[in-house]
Design an enzyme around this catalytic site. Structure first.
Site, PDB file in Angstrom:
ATOM      1  N   THR A  21      -8.735   5.157  -8.243  1.00 34.31           N
ATOM      2  CA  THR A  21      -9.568   5.304  -7.046  1.00 34.31           C
ATOM      3  C   THR A  21      -8.901   6.265  -6.072  1.00 34.31           C
ATOM      4  OG1 THR A  21     -10.886   4.054  -5.450  1.00 34.31           O
ATOM      5  CG2 THR A  21      -8.648   3.280  -5.809  1.00 34.31           C
ATOM      6  N   ASN A  22      -9.318   6.263  -4.810  1.00 34.51           N
ATOM      7  CA  ASN A  22      -8.692   7.123  -3.803  1.00 34.51           C
ATOM      8  C   ASN A  22      -8.699   6.387  -2.459  1.00 34.51           C
ATOM      9  OD1 ASN A  22     -11.211   7.790  -2.281  1.00 34.51           O
ATOM     10  ND2 ASN A  22     -11.772   8.603  -4.289  1.00 34.51           N
ATOM     11  N   ARG A  23      -8.257   7.061  -1.392  1.00 30.84           N
ATOM     12  CA  ARG A  23      -8.004   6.383  -0.114  1.00 30.84           C
ATOM     13  C   ARG A  23      -9.218   6.293   0.803  1.00 30.84           C
ATOM     14  NH1 ARG A  23      -3.833   9.862   2.212  1.00 30.84           N
ATOM     15  NH2 ARG A  23      -4.221   8.560   4.036  1.00 30.84           N
ATOM     16  N   ALA A  88     -16.160   9.894  -1.410  1.00 27.90           N
ATOM     17  CA  ALA A  88     -15.057  10.527  -2.135  1.00 27.90           C
ATOM     18  C   ALA A  88     -15.186  10.095  -3.601  1.00 27.90           C
ATOM     19  CB  ALA A  88     -13.727  10.101  -1.539  1.00 27.90           C
TER      20      ALA A  88
END
Ligand code: PMT
Length: 212
Positions: A21-23, A88
């Site tokens: 995943t990402n932030r 995102a």
């Protein structure tokens, strides 16, 4: 008008208990949904996994992976006047997620990644969307060049460039500062402030562009 807004990160399964995943926290996208609702628009919010309350009165579709988000957008975008892509989305997913939890039997583990569909990039050609199209560009370098490249490549009317190399704005924070690049070459800076204020200014800007 009918707005479709994507928000948050996507999760790409590695095995039944792990993911890539990402932030992204979803704060920017949810602020946009709230601002669009307050401006009197109907909103469908397509959100990856976040820890935020659903904006009141807005139709929220929760998804997990980039492919789930693609399917949800494909289903809803035809009923939409304005589409804003602030999510995102993971550019890559695991090519072959394991069916059972991966064991730590070796010192190294390689994961093969494969490209996810570009949802924003599919809006015009694949989904036949002819409404007002807004992209986001999260950049750590060459902000203007990269953002304008995405604006043109993905057929956007405007793109919101976010300098994510800065530690005081962007991912998982309450504040942001962005530059809007328009089809046709103009640009405008929206100064540092709470995401809720940035969102109100962006929705006002979009409304203004459409009513021209
Ligand atoms: O969620 P927050 O914590 O509030 O953080 C906000 C944010 C930094 C995530 C947000 O402001 C932002 O910049 N969102 C875009 C993040 C991003 O993935 O940018 P990108 O430059 O990689 O992608 C360009 C555009 O294509 C984006 O509109 C993205 O939603 C879209 N995209 C990207 C890949 C893909 N497979 N499908 C897409 O639709």
């Amino acid at each position: 008008m009918r707005f479709l807004i994507t928000a948050g990160p996507t999760r790409e399964a590695i095995d039944p208990v792990r993911y890539l995943t990402n932030r992204s926290s979803g704060k920017m996208g949810y602020a946009l949904a709230n601002a669009a609702m307050k401006a009197g628009h109907e909103v469908v919010l397509i959100s990856g996994p976040v820890n935020l309350p659903s904006p009141k009165g807005c139709n929220v579709l929760l998804v997990e992976s980039a492919r789930d988000m693609y399917t949800a957008v494909e289903k809803c975008i035809r009923e939409t006047d304005v589409a804003i892509f602030s999510a995102a989305v993971a550019d890559y997913r695991i090519a072959h997620p394991a069916d059972t939890k991966i064991k730590k039997n070796s010192d190294e583990l390689s994961l093969k990644l494969t490209k996810n569909p570009d949802i924003l990039g599919s809006a015009r050609q694949e989904f036949g969307f002819s409404g007002f199209l807004v992209g986001f560009a999260a950049e750590t370098n060459n902000l203007e060049e990269n953002a304008v490249g995405k604006l043109t490549e993905k057929g956007c009317d405007l793109i919101v460039a976010n300098d994510v190399s800065r530690t005081d704005i962007g991912f998982d924070l309450d504040e942001n500062e962005v530059t809007v690049f328009y089809k046709g070459g103009k640009s405008a800076a929206i100064p540092f402030g709470p995401k809720s204020d940035i969102a109100i200014k962006l929705i006002r800007e979009i409304d203004g562009q459409i009513s021209r």
